[in-house]
Scaffold this motif. Structure first.
Motif, mmCIF file in Angstrom:
data_model
loop_
_atom_site.group_PDB
_atom_site.id
_atom_site.type_symbol
_atom_site.label_atom_id
_atom_site.label_comp_id
_atom_site.label_asym_id
_atom_site.label_seq_id
_atom_site.Cartn_x
_atom_site.Cartn_y
_atom_site.Cartn_z
ATOM 1 N N ASP A 19 0.435 5.745 -0.101
ATOM 2 C CA ASP A 19 -0.428 6.926 -0.193
ATOM 3 C C ASP A 19 0.064 7.890 -1.256
ATOM 4 O O ASP A 19 -0.400 9.026 -1.358
ATOM 5 C CB ASP A 19 -0.536 7.635 1.167
ATOM 6 N N THR B 147 -3.752 4.180 -1.699
ATOM 7 C CA THR B 147 -4.674 4.287 -0.546
ATOM 8 C C THR B 147 -5.173 5.715 -0.332
ATOM 9 O O THR B 147 -6.040 5.956 0.498
ATOM 10 C CB THR B 147 -3.949 3.823 0.723
ATOM 11 N N LYS B 148 -4.650 6.638 -1.120
ATOM 12 C CA LYS B 148 -4.982 8.040 -0.924
ATOM 13 C C LYS B 148 -6.391 8.344 -1.425
ATOM 14 O O LYS B 148 -6.791 7.875 -2.490
ATOM 15 C CB LYS B 148 -3.959 8.899 -1.668
ATOM 16 N N GLU B 149 -7.139 9.085 -0.620
ATOM 17 C CA GLU B 149 -8.487 9.478 -1.018
ATOM 18 C C GLU B 149 -8.408 10.566 -2.087
ATOM 19 O O GLU B 149 -7.595 11.486 -2.001
ATOM 20 C CB GLU B 149 -9.268 10.013 0.190
ATOM 21 N N LYS C 106 -6.732 5.742 -4.394
ATOM 22 C CA LYS C 106 -7.411 4.455 -4.376
ATOM 23 C C LYS C 106 -7.850 4.081 -5.798
ATOM 24 O O LYS C 106 -8.357 4.918 -6.536
ATOM 25 C CB LYS C 106 -8.630 4.512 -3.456
ATOM 26 N N GLU D 79 0.842 -1.199 0.000
ATOM 27 C CA GLU D 79 0.000 0.000 0.000
ATOM 28 C C GLU D 79 0.873 1.244 0.000
ATOM 29 O O GLU D 79 1.950 1.265 0.587
ATOM 30 C CB GLU D 79 -0.907 0.002 1.227
#
Length: 381
Positions: free
Chosen positions: A231, A284-286, A235, A229
Protein backbone atom coordinates in the motif's frame (compact mmCIF):
# COMPACT_ATOMS: atom_id res chain seq x y z
CA UNK A 1 49.27 -65.99 -47.04
CA UNK A 2 48.87 -66.41 -43.23
CA UNK A 3 51.15 -67.20 -40.34
CA UNK A 4 52.18 -70.86 -40.28
CA UNK A 5 50.44 -71.26 -36.94
CA UNK A 6 47.01 -69.77 -37.75
CA UNK A 7 45.55 -67.95 -34.78
CA UNK A 8 43.28 -65.19 -33.54
CA UNK A 9 45.09 -62.50 -31.55
CA UNK A 10 43.64 -59.48 -29.81
CA UNK A 11 45.25 -56.70 -27.83
CA UNK A 12 44.88 -53.05 -26.83
CA UNK A 13 47.65 -50.76 -27.99
CA UNK A 14 48.30 -49.85 -24.33
CA UNK A 15 49.36 -53.42 -23.38
CA UNK A 16 49.39 -54.72 -19.78
CA UNK A 17 52.11 -56.24 -17.51
CA UNK A 18 54.42 -59.03 -18.61
CA UNK A 19 53.67 -62.38 -17.04
CA UNK A 20 52.85 -65.91 -18.13
CA UNK A 21 49.76 -67.48 -16.59
CA UNK A 22 48.16 -70.88 -17.07
CA UNK A 23 45.96 -71.19 -13.97
CA UNK A 24 42.80 -69.45 -12.73
CA UNK A 25 43.15 -66.09 -10.97
CA UNK A 26 39.65 -65.11 -9.72
CA UNK A 27 36.98 -62.66 -11.32
CA UNK A 28 36.28 -60.94 -14.86
CA UNK A 29 36.78 -59.28 -18.28
CA UNK A 30 35.16 -55.83 -18.42
CA UNK A 31 34.32 -52.79 -16.40
CA UNK A 32 30.56 -52.29 -16.50
CA UNK A 33 28.63 -49.03 -16.60
CA UNK A 34 28.53 -49.00 -12.82
CA UNK A 35 32.31 -49.18 -12.56
CA UNK A 36 32.69 -46.04 -10.54
CA UNK A 37 30.41 -46.99 -7.63
CA UNK A 38 32.32 -47.39 -4.38
CA UNK A 39 31.08 -48.99 -1.19
CA UNK A 40 30.25 -46.95 1.88
CA UNK A 41 32.86 -45.68 4.32
CA UNK A 42 35.55 -48.19 5.26
CA UNK A 43 38.93 -48.55 6.85
CA UNK A 44 40.81 -49.10 3.57
CA UNK A 45 40.77 -46.85 0.51
CA UNK A 46 42.32 -48.58 -2.52
CA UNK A 47 42.54 -48.10 -6.29
CA UNK A 48 41.60 -50.85 -8.76
CA UNK A 49 43.14 -50.60 -12.23
CA UNK A 50 41.75 -52.70 -15.10
CA UNK A 51 41.34 -52.23 -18.86
CA UNK A 52 42.94 -48.77 -18.66
CA UNK A 53 40.33 -47.49 -16.19
CA UNK A 54 41.06 -46.56 -12.56
CA UNK A 55 38.28 -47.13 -10.01
CA UNK A 56 38.53 -45.86 -6.39
CA UNK A 57 37.11 -48.30 -3.80
CA UNK A 58 36.66 -48.13 -0.03
CA UNK A 59 35.96 -51.16 2.13
CA UNK A 60 35.90 -52.26 5.76
CA UNK A 61 38.79 -54.59 6.42
CA UNK A 62 38.22 -56.72 3.28
CA UNK A 63 40.46 -58.66 0.91
CA UNK A 64 41.91 -57.75 -2.48
CA UNK A 65 39.30 -59.98 -4.14
CA UNK A 66 36.49 -58.09 -2.34
CA UNK A 67 37.93 -54.75 -3.49
CA UNK A 68 37.97 -55.98 -7.12
CA UNK A 69 34.40 -57.23 -6.77
CA UNK A 70 33.26 -53.90 -5.26
CA UNK A 71 34.78 -52.13 -8.28
CA UNK A 72 32.52 -54.27 -10.53
CA UNK A 73 35.57 -55.71 -12.27
CA UNK A 74 35.24 -59.31 -13.40
CA UNK A 75 38.37 -61.45 -13.54
CA UNK A 76 38.75 -64.19 -16.13
CA UNK A 77 40.16 -67.64 -15.45
CA UNK A 78 43.62 -66.76 -16.74
CA UNK A 79 43.80 -63.10 -15.65
CA UNK A 80 46.27 -62.00 -12.95
CA UNK A 81 45.30 -59.97 -9.88
CA UNK A 82 48.12 -58.24 -7.99
CA UNK A 83 48.46 -58.41 -4.97
CA UNK A 84 47.07 -61.93 -4.38
CA UNK A 85 43.23 -62.00 -4.28
CA UNK A 86 43.13 -63.57 -0.79
CA UNK A 87 45.50 -61.03 0.76
CA UNK A 88 44.20 -58.20 2.93
CA UNK A 89 43.45 -54.89 1.19
CA UNK A 90 45.69 -52.17 2.60
CA UNK A 91 44.89 -48.45 2.76
CA UNK A 92 46.45 -46.56 -0.20
CA UNK A 93 47.09 -49.78 -2.13
CA UNK A 94 46.87 -50.07 -5.94
CA UNK A 95 45.34 -53.32 -7.17
CA UNK A 96 45.92 -54.27 -10.83
CA UNK A 97 44.04 -56.73 -13.01
CA UNK A 98 46.12 -57.90 -15.98
CA UNK A 99 44.18 -59.51 -18.83
CA UNK A 100 45.43 -62.79 -20.27
CA UNK A 101 45.21 -63.53 -24.00
CA UNK A 102 45.22 -66.80 -25.88
CA UNK A 103 48.23 -67.35 -28.18
CA UNK A 104 48.60 -70.25 -30.63
CA UNK A 105 52.23 -71.43 -30.81
CA UNK A 106 54.11 -74.14 -32.62
CA UNK A 107 56.14 -75.32 -29.61
CA UNK A 108 58.24 -78.49 -29.44
CA UNK A 109 56.85 -79.56 -32.80
CA UNK A 110 53.25 -79.26 -31.63
CA UNK A 111 50.63 -76.56 -32.09
CA UNK A 112 49.34 -75.52 -28.71
CA UNK A 113 47.41 -72.69 -27.06
CA UNK A 114 49.13 -70.62 -24.37
CA UNK A 115 47.42 -68.07 -22.12
CA UNK A 116 49.54 -65.08 -21.15
CA UNK A 117 49.37 -61.52 -19.89
CA UNK A 118 52.47 -60.76 -21.96
CA UNK A 119 52.13 -57.72 -24.20
CA UNK A 120 53.31 -59.50 -27.36
CA UNK A 121 53.54 -62.90 -28.98
CA UNK A 122 57.33 -62.62 -29.05
CA UNK A 123 57.42 -62.24 -25.27
CA UNK A 124 55.51 -65.51 -24.96
CA UNK A 125 58.06 -67.19 -27.21
CA UNK A 126 60.93 -65.71 -25.19
CA UNK A 127 59.51 -67.09 -21.94
CA UNK A 128 59.13 -70.53 -23.48
CA UNK A 129 62.66 -70.40 -24.83
CA UNK A 130 63.99 -69.29 -21.44
CA UNK A 131 62.29 -72.30 -19.90
CA UNK A 132 64.14 -74.59 -22.35
CA UNK A 133 61.15 -75.35 -24.56
CA UNK A 134 61.44 -74.70 -28.31
CA UNK A 135 59.06 -72.35 -30.12
CA UNK A 136 58.80 -70.84 -33.58
CA UNK A 137 57.38 -67.41 -34.60
CA UNK A 138 56.99 -66.96 -38.34
CA UNK A 139 57.02 -63.15 -38.36
CA UNK A 140 59.27 -60.13 -37.95
CA UNK A 141 60.83 -60.25 -34.47
CA UNK A 142 62.98 -57.14 -34.61
CA UNK A 143 63.22 -55.17 -31.37
CA UNK A 144 61.31 -52.30 -32.95
CA UNK A 145 58.16 -54.30 -33.57
CA UNK A 146 58.23 -57.26 -31.28
CA UNK A 147 54.94 -56.27 -29.66
CA UNK A 148 53.08 -56.94 -32.93
CA UNK A 149 54.36 -59.76 -35.18
CA UNK A 150 54.28 -59.76 -38.96
CA UNK A 151 50.83 -60.49 -40.33
CA UNK A 152 51.56 -62.40 -43.57
CA UNK A 153 54.27 -64.90 -44.45
CA UNK A 154 53.91 -63.93 -48.14
CA UNK A 155 52.55 -60.90 -49.99
CA UNK A 156 48.78 -60.85 -50.02
CA UNK A 157 45.51 -59.14 -49.10
CA UNK A 158 44.39 -58.07 -45.61
CA UNK A 159 40.86 -56.95 -44.78
CA UNK A 160 40.44 -53.93 -42.49
CA UNK A 161 37.24 -53.27 -40.53
CA UNK A 162 37.01 -49.83 -38.96
CA UNK A 163 34.39 -47.12 -38.33
CA UNK A 164 31.62 -49.18 -39.92
CA UNK A 165 33.56 -49.77 -43.14
CA UNK A 166 35.24 -52.90 -44.53
CA UNK A 167 37.91 -52.74 -47.24
CA UNK A 168 40.87 -54.76 -48.54
CA UNK A 169 44.49 -53.60 -48.70
CA UNK A 170 47.57 -55.19 -50.19
CA UNK A 171 50.20 -56.14 -47.60
CA UNK A 172 53.83 -57.13 -47.93
CA UNK A 173 55.16 -60.23 -46.20
CA UNK A 174 56.40 -59.43 -42.70
CA UNK A 175 54.52 -56.12 -42.37
CA UNK A 176 53.19 -55.55 -38.87
CA UNK A 177 49.69 -54.38 -38.02
CA UNK A 178 50.81 -50.75 -37.41
CA UNK A 179 52.64 -50.72 -40.74
CA UNK A 180 49.61 -52.03 -42.61
CA UNK A 181 47.31 -49.49 -40.91
CA UNK A 182 49.71 -46.63 -41.63
CA UNK A 183 49.88 -47.62 -45.31
CA UNK A 184 46.05 -47.75 -45.40
CA UNK A 185 45.89 -44.25 -43.80
CA UNK A 186 44.02 -45.61 -40.76
CA UNK A 187 44.81 -43.84 -37.49
CA UNK A 188 44.52 -45.74 -34.21
CA UNK A 189 44.60 -44.03 -30.81
CA UNK A 190 46.52 -45.52 -27.88
CA UNK A 191 43.28 -46.76 -26.27
CA UNK A 192 41.56 -48.15 -29.38
CA UNK A 193 41.32 -51.94 -29.46
CA UNK A 194 42.94 -53.69 -32.41
CA UNK A 195 42.10 -57.33 -33.19
CA UNK A 196 44.05 -59.49 -35.64
CA UNK A 197 42.16 -62.56 -36.88
CA UNK A 198 44.16 -65.08 -38.92
CA UNK A 199 41.97 -68.08 -38.19
CA UNK A 200 39.69 -67.92 -41.25
CA UNK A 201 40.30 -67.78 -44.98
CA UNK A 202 40.80 -64.02 -44.80
CA UNK A 203 43.25 -62.19 -42.54
CA UNK A 204 41.26 -59.46 -40.78
CA UNK A 205 42.35 -56.43 -38.78
CA UNK A 206 39.31 -55.29 -36.76
CA UNK A 207 39.47 -51.95 -34.92
CA UNK A 208 37.13 -51.04 -32.07
CA UNK A 209 37.12 -47.35 -31.17
CA UNK A 210 37.43 -46.41 -27.49
CA UNK A 211 36.93 -42.93 -26.05
CA UNK A 212 37.51 -41.72 -22.49
CA UNK A 213 37.14 -38.34 -20.88
CA UNK A 214 35.13 -35.97 -18.71
CA UNK A 215 31.96 -34.52 -20.24
CA UNK A 216 30.67 -31.23 -18.82
CA UNK A 217 27.04 -30.15 -19.18
CA UNK A 218 25.47 -26.91 -17.97
CA UNK A 219 21.77 -26.53 -17.24
CA UNK A 220 20.10 -23.16 -16.72
CA UNK A 221 17.83 -22.94 -13.66
CA UNK A 222 15.33 -20.21 -14.50
CA UNK A 223 14.45 -17.69 -11.81
CA UNK A 224 10.91 -17.03 -10.64
CA UNK A 225 9.01 -13.74 -10.57
CA UNK A 226 7.48 -12.93 -7.19
CA UNK A 227 4.86 -10.17 -6.95
CA UNK A 228 4.11 -8.57 -3.59
CA UNK A 229 1.28 -6.20 -2.85
CA UNK A 230 2.09 -2.95 -1.08
CA UNK A 231 0.00 0.00 0.00
CA UNK A 232 3.04 2.24 -0.41
CA UNK A 233 2.13 2.50 -4.11
CA UNK A 234 -1.07 3.45 -5.86
CA UNK A 235 -2.91 0.90 -7.94
CA UNK A 236 -1.28 0.63 -11.36
CA UNK A 237 2.17 1.45 -9.98
CA UNK A 238 5.01 -1.10 -9.66
CA UNK A 239 8.58 -1.09 -8.48
CA UNK A 240 11.32 -3.69 -8.77
CA UNK A 241 12.85 -4.68 -5.41
CA UNK A 242 15.26 -7.32 -6.79
CA UNK A 243 16.18 -7.87 -10.44
CA UNK A 244 16.59 -11.63 -10.03
CA UNK A 245 19.04 -13.95 -11.83
CA UNK A 246 19.03 -17.41 -13.36
CA UNK A 247 20.97 -20.17 -11.62
CA UNK A 248 23.07 -22.94 -13.15
CA UNK A 249 23.81 -26.61 -12.58
CA UNK A 250 27.19 -27.73 -13.92
CA UNK A 251 27.64 -31.50 -14.08
CA UNK A 252 30.87 -33.36 -14.86
CA UNK A 253 30.85 -37.09 -15.69
CA UNK A 254 33.70 -39.41 -16.57
CA UNK A 255 32.63 -41.58 -19.51
CA UNK A 256 34.14 -44.40 -21.54
CA UNK A 257 32.63 -45.66 -24.78
CA UNK A 258 33.54 -48.81 -26.68
CA UNK A 259 32.30 -49.04 -30.27
CA UNK A 260 29.92 -46.16 -29.52
CA UNK A 261 28.39 -47.88 -26.47
CA UNK A 262 28.84 -46.32 -23.02
CA UNK A 263 30.60 -48.79 -20.74
CA UNK A 264 31.56 -46.42 -17.90
CA UNK A 265 29.52 -43.43 -16.71
CA UNK A 266 30.59 -42.01 -13.35
CA UNK A 267 29.51 -38.73 -11.73
CA UNK A 268 32.61 -36.64 -11.02
CA UNK A 269 31.04 -33.46 -9.62
CA UNK A 270 27.89 -31.37 -9.61
CA UNK A 271 27.87 -27.66 -8.78
CA UNK A 272 24.59 -25.78 -8.34
CA UNK A 273 24.14 -22.01 -8.23
CA UNK A 274 20.62 -21.35 -7.01
CA UNK A 275 18.47 -18.86 -8.97
CA UNK A 276 17.48 -15.56 -7.36
CA UNK A 277 13.84 -14.46 -7.53
CA UNK A 278 12.83 -11.26 -9.32
CA UNK A 279 10.72 -9.37 -6.77
CA UNK A 280 8.17 -6.74 -7.86
CA UNK A 281 5.93 -4.71 -5.58
CA UNK A 282 2.42 -3.99 -6.89
CA UNK A 283 0.54 -0.98 -5.59
CA UNK A 284 -2.84 -1.46 -3.86
CA UNK A 285 -3.44 2.04 -2.55
CA UNK A 286 -6.45 3.90 -3.92
CA UNK A 287 -5.65 7.21 -5.59
CA UNK A 288 -7.24 10.29 -4.00
CA UNK A 289 -10.11 11.92 -5.81
CA UNK A 290 -8.19 15.15 -6.28
CA UNK A 291 -5.44 15.15 -8.88
CA UNK A 292 -3.17 17.05 -6.51
CA UNK A 293 -3.71 17.00 -2.77
CA UNK A 294 -0.77 19.32 -2.24
CA UNK A 295 0.03 21.08 -5.48
CA UNK A 296 3.55 22.23 -6.14
CA UNK A 297 4.72 25.17 -8.17
CA UNK A 298 5.58 23.26 -11.33
CA UNK A 299 4.36 24.78 -14.57
CA UNK A 300 4.20 23.87 -18.23
CA UNK A 301 3.64 20.50 -19.85
CA UNK A 302 5.64 17.56 -21.17
CA UNK A 303 6.78 17.73 -24.80
CA UNK A 304 4.62 15.96 -27.34
CA UNK A 305 5.31 12.31 -28.08
CA UNK A 306 6.51 9.54 -25.79
CA UNK A 307 7.30 11.84 -22.86
CA UNK A 308 3.83 13.38 -22.99
CA UNK A 309 2.27 9.89 -23.03
CA UNK A 310 4.44 8.78 -20.11
CA UNK A 311 3.63 11.88 -18.08
CA UNK A 312 -0.09 11.45 -18.79
CA UNK A 313 0.08 7.87 -17.53
CA UNK A 314 2.14 8.66 -14.42
CA UNK A 315 0.56 11.91 -13.22
CA UNK A 316 -2.25 12.89 -15.55
CA UNK A 317 0.18 15.33 -17.19
CA UNK A 318 0.28 17.67 -14.17
CA UNK A 319 3.86 18.85 -13.39
CA UNK A 320 2.81 20.09 -9.90
CA UNK A 321 1.41 16.72 -8.76
CA UNK A 322 2.13 15.93 -5.09
CA UNK A 323 -0.33 13.44 -3.64
CA UNK A 324 1.65 12.71 -0.49
CA UNK A 325 2.86 9.24 -1.41
CA UNK A 326 6.50 10.23 -1.76
CA UNK A 327 6.39 10.61 -5.58
CA UNK A 328 6.22 13.98 -7.33
CA UNK A 329 5.61 15.74 -10.61
CA UNK A 330 5.06 14.66 -14.20
CA UNK A 331 7.12 11.47 -13.96
CA UNK A 332 6.53 10.63 -10.29
CA UNK A 333 10.11 11.08 -9.14
CA UNK A 334 11.01 10.16 -5.56
CA UNK A 335 13.01 12.88 -3.82
CA UNK A 336 16.16 10.72 -3.73
CA UNK A 337 15.96 9.80 -7.43
CA UNK A 338 15.35 13.47 -8.30
CA UNK A 339 18.51 14.46 -6.47
CA UNK A 340 20.50 11.64 -8.12
CA UNK A 341 19.91 13.27 -11.53
CA UNK A 342 20.85 16.76 -10.34
CA UNK A 343 17.51 18.12 -9.14
CA UNK A 344 17.05 20.32 -6.09
CA UNK A 345 13.98 20.84 -3.94
CA UNK A 346 10.94 18.81 -4.99
CA UNK A 347 10.26 17.71 -8.58
CA UNK A 348 6.73 19.13 -8.36
CA UNK A 349 8.20 22.61 -7.81
CA UNK A 350 10.30 22.41 -10.99
CA UNK A 351 9.14 23.34 -14.46
CA UNK A 352 7.86 20.66 -16.85
CA UNK A 353 10.92 21.28 -19.03
CA UNK A 354 13.33 20.58 -16.15
CA UNK A 355 11.36 17.54 -15.03
CA UNK A 356 11.49 16.14 -18.58
CA UNK A 357 15.21 16.88 -18.88
CA UNK A 358 15.97 15.00 -15.65
CA UNK A 359 13.63 12.14 -16.60
CA UNK A 360 15.57 11.78 -19.84
CA UNK A 361 18.84 11.59 -17.86
CA UNK A 362 17.33 8.87 -15.66
CA UNK A 363 16.09 6.93 -18.72
CA UNK A 364 19.53 7.04 -20.33
CA UNK A 365 21.12 5.73 -17.14
CA UNK A 366 18.62 3.06 -16.12
CA UNK A 367 16.17 2.52 -18.98
CA UNK A 368 12.38 2.59 -19.18
CA UNK A 369 12.16 0.14 -16.28
CA UNK A 370 12.15 3.14 -13.93
CA UNK A 371 8.47 3.49 -14.90
CA UNK A 372 7.58 -0.25 -15.17
CA UNK A 373 3.79 -0.14 -15.23
CA UNK A 374 3.35 2.83 -17.59
CA UNK A 375 6.32 1.90 -19.79
CA UNK A 376 4.85 -1.58 -20.23
CA UNK A 377 1.44 -0.11 -21.02
CA UNK A 378 3.01 2.15 -23.66
CA UNK A 379 4.98 -0.72 -25.20
CA UNK A 380 8.36 0.63 -24.10
CA UNK A 381 9.26 -2.61 -22.23
Amino acid sequence: MKLPNSSTLSWATNASRKAIVSAAAATALAITAGAGVAVASSHASVTVEADGVTVPVTLWGGTVAQAVENANVEVGEHDVVTPAPNSRAEDGQTITVDRARAYILNADGETRQVWSTASSLSEVVNVLEDSGRGAMLAADRSTDREALPGVLATNGTVQIRVDGETFDVEAVAGQTVPEILEAADVTVSPIDRVFLDTAGDTVVIDITRVTRGVETTEEVLEHSVVERETDDLYKGQERVIAEGADGTKVTKRYQQTVAGETTVDVLVSEEVTEPEDRIIEIGTKERPAAVSASPGKGTGSAPAGVWSALAQCESGGNPATNTGNGYYGLYQFSASTWRSVGGTGLPSDASAAEQTQRAQILQQRAGWGQWPACARRLGLL
